[in-house]
Scaffold this active site. Structure first.
Site, short mmCIF file in Angstrom:
data_model
loop_
_atom_site.label_atom_id
_atom_site.label_comp_id
_atom_site.label_asym_id
_atom_site.label_seq_id
_atom_site.Cartn_x
_atom_site.Cartn_y
_atom_site.Cartn_z
N CYS A 117 0.81 -1.23 0.00
CA CYS A 117 0.00 0.00 0.00
C CYS A 117 0.84 1.28 0.00
CB CYS A 117 -0.94 -0.02 1.19
SG CYS A 117 -1.90 -1.53 1.25
N HIS A 255 -3.64 6.88 2.59
CA HIS A 255 -4.00 5.55 2.09
C HIS A 255 -5.36 5.17 2.69
CE1 HIS A 255 -4.20 1.40 1.25
NE2 HIS A 255 -3.80 0.99 2.43
N ASN A 285 -10.29 -0.65 0.35
CA ASN A 285 -8.85 -0.44 0.33
C ASN A 285 -8.28 -0.98 -0.99
OD1 ASN A 285 -6.08 -0.77 0.64
ND2 ASN A 285 -6.20 -1.49 2.76
O1 UT7 Z 1 -3.75 -1.59 3.78
C1 UT7 Z 1 -2.90 -2.09 4.75
C2 UT7 Z 1 -3.19 -1.49 6.10
N1 UT7 Z 1 -4.34 -2.13 6.67
C3 UT7 Z 1 -4.96 -1.62 7.73
O2 UT7 Z 1 -4.61 -0.53 8.16
C4 UT7 Z 1 -6.05 -2.42 8.40
C5 UT7 Z 1 -5.96 -2.28 9.89
N2 UT7 Z 1 -6.92 -3.11 10.64
C6 UT7 Z 1 -8.25 -2.84 10.70
O3 UT7 Z 1 -8.72 -1.93 10.05
C7 UT7 Z 1 -9.10 -3.62 11.66
O4 UT7 Z 1 -8.29 -4.42 12.48
C8 UT7 Z 1 -10.16 -4.54 10.99
C9 UT7 Z 1 -11.21 -3.67 10.31
C10 UT7 Z 1 -9.49 -5.45 9.98
C11 UT7 Z 1 -10.88 -5.38 12.04
O5 UT7 Z 1 -11.46 -4.55 13.03
P1 UT7 Z 1 -11.21 -4.88 14.57
O6 UT7 Z 1 -11.95 -3.87 15.33
O7 UT7 Z 1 -9.72 -4.95 14.79
O8 UT7 Z 1 -11.92 -6.28 14.72
P2 UT7 Z 1 -11.36 -7.61 15.37
O9 UT7 Z 1 -10.53 -8.33 14.42
O10 UT7 Z 1 -10.78 -7.29 16.72
O11 UT7 Z 1 -12.69 -8.40 15.63
C12 UT7 Z 1 -13.66 -7.97 16.62
C13 UT7 Z 1 -14.81 -8.95 16.65
C14 UT7 Z 1 -14.37 -10.39 16.75
O12 UT7 Z 1 -15.34 -11.06 17.56
P3 UT7 Z 1 -14.98 -11.49 19.06
O13 UT7 Z 1 -13.76 -12.36 18.95
O14 UT7 Z 1 -14.70 -10.20 19.77
O15 UT7 Z 1 -16.21 -12.20 19.49
C15 UT7 Z 1 -14.44 -10.91 15.35
O16 UT7 Z 1 -14.70 -12.30 15.29
O17 UT7 Z 1 -15.54 -8.86 15.41
C16 UT7 Z 1 -15.62 -10.15 14.79
N3 UT7 Z 1 -15.51 -9.98 13.35
C17 UT7 Z 1 -16.57 -9.77 12.57
N4 UT7 Z 1 -17.88 -9.68 12.82
C18 UT7 Z 1 -18.71 -9.44 11.80
C19 UT7 Z 1 -14.39 -9.96 12.60
N5 UT7 Z 1 -14.70 -9.73 11.31
C20 UT7 Z 1 -16.06 -9.60 11.27
C21 UT7 Z 1 -16.97 -9.37 10.22
N6 UT7 Z 1 -18.29 -9.29 10.53
N7 UT7 Z 1 -16.59 -9.18 8.93
#
Ligand code: UT7
Length: 341
Positions: A117, A255, A285
């Site tokens: 990216c 980005h 993205n």
């Molecule tokens: O381009 C390169 C740079 N990339 C980035 O900058 C991306 C950076 N990361 C992010 O933007 C975020 O980490 C994400 C958007 C990818 C994820 O958000 P998050 O707030 O970090 O979610 P998480 O992975 O901590 O998941 C929270 C909860 C989990 O449930 P539990 O374990 O708390 O019960 C996941 O299982 O949300 C659940 N979850 C979902 N629920 C519904 C994860 N993905 C989904 C989904 N739909 N698609």
């Protein structure tokens, strides 16, 4: 005509594919919701190269658009660089494909760079060095990541983020510099945050365990890394170190990884919404292409006025990141050369 070998961003272009996939479409394959995706990321829909759409056709169109906007002939190009980490194909390189598809007669050098990216910012840094050293006069930089075909579709955290897209820019030698600041960085120690190993099970004489060539991301680790590093990087390394005041800059074009990250940088800079360019809602993205597409769309939609100055910053796999301050000169993206819907 003599010049001072300073890099001018003469023209840009972009292409977005036709297949729209909404958050509601994703609910058909995952236990997810528009509400979860939108609140966590700011994304409503993304575009994928459609089954009957050749990514290289779009790349050719975007490249031609930048060349037209730059007002040069394709035969005046003397270097082609493609930033691609999820390439449409590995060989020939995307840069050689552009050279072929544009029908460039001269054997100008063409190579790809893999910085995910951060591709546009790294490409600008390379272009600046080639131009300042006198090694090139007109450089075509393209960005193309085939995200939809490489993301881990078994992981609903990662797959929902990405979309496909293409960017292009012509950087030429001139008397004034449009790349006011450019800086690039890397930290391989945290390389395991975003990975895509190559296929391993192909050779009949060694380990035959089949592997998949899939991009996986530790989303939370990436988020924390970016949220800690990027806001102070922009205010301290890009602005303060170069004696540039945030209030003297017209736009922030970050980005497009997550709307929450964009918001955090916006708040640190104290910018109101009119200065912040965001198209993540409609495109997700698009990796290396997100900054160029955001600039092109911003000008097309009238959100970006030219001439103006923009802070840019890319970050991603490596981990690599890079930022800068660039001039967006008048005519960099001309309305008559628009082919996007
Ligand atoms: O381009 C390169 C740079 N990339 C980035 O900058 C991306 C950076 N990361 C992010 O933007 C975020 O980490 C994400 C958007 C990818 C994820 O958000 P998050 O707030 O970090 O979610 P998480 O992975 O901590 O998941 C929270 C909860 C989990 O449930 P539990 O374990 O708390 O019960 C996941 O299982 O949300 C659940 N979850 C979902 N629920 C519904 C994860 N993905 C989904 C989904 N739909 N698609």
């Amino acid at each position: 005509m003599t010049t001072n070998n300073l890099p001018i961003i003469k023209g840009i272009g972009y292409a977005i594919p036709s297949r729209i996939v909404t958050n509601d479409d994703l609910t058909k394959i995952y236990d997810t919701s528009d509400e979860w995706i939108y609140t966590r990321t700011g994304i409503k829909e993304r575009r994928f190269f459609a089954s009957d759409e050749e990514a290289f056709d779009l790349l050719q169109k975007a490249a031609n658009q930048a060349i037209k906007n730059a007002g040069i002939d394709k035969e005046e190009l003397d270097l082609i660089v493609a930033a691609t980490s999820m390439p449409v194909q590995f060989m020939p390189s995307s840069s050689c494909m552009v050279q072929k598809m544009l029908g460039i007669k001269k054997n100008v050098p063409a190579f790809d760079i893999s910085v995910a990216c951060s591709g546009f910012v790294y490409g600008l840094d390379i272009a600046k060095a080639y131009i300042k050293s006198g090694m090139a006069k007109n450089i075509l930089l393209v960005t193309i990541d085939n995200c939809s075909r490489y993301v881990d579709w078994a992981d609903r955290r990662t797959s929902i983020l990405f979309g496909d897209g293409i960017g292009s820019a012509v950087i030429s030698a001139g008397d004034t510099s449009d790349i006011l600041v450019v800086d690039i960085k890397a930290d391989g120690e945290v390389g395991d945050y975003i990975t895509m190993p190559s296929l391993k099970g192909n050779c009949p004489f060694v380990d035959q365990t089949p592997t998949r060539q899939i991009c996986t991301m530790k989303g939370q680790d990436v988020y924390k890394f970016v949220a800690n590093i990027i806001p102070p990087y922009i205010t301290d390394d890009i602005l303060a170190k170069n004696n540039i005041y945030a209030e003297d800059i017209d736009y922030l074009v970050l980005h497009q990884a997550n709307q929450r990250i964009i918001k955090a940088v916006q708040e640190r800079l104290g910018y109101d919404d009119s200065k912040v360019i965001s198209n993540i809602e409609k495109l997700g993205n698009t990796s290396a292409s997100s900054i160029l597409i955001a600039i092109g769309e911003g000008i097309k939609d009238g959100k970006i006025k030219t001439p103006s100055k923009a802070i840019i910053c890319g970050f991603g796999a490596g981990m690599c990141w890079g930022g800068g301050v660039i001039n967006l000169r008048d005519g960099i993206f001309k309305q008559e050369n628009i082919f996007q819907k």
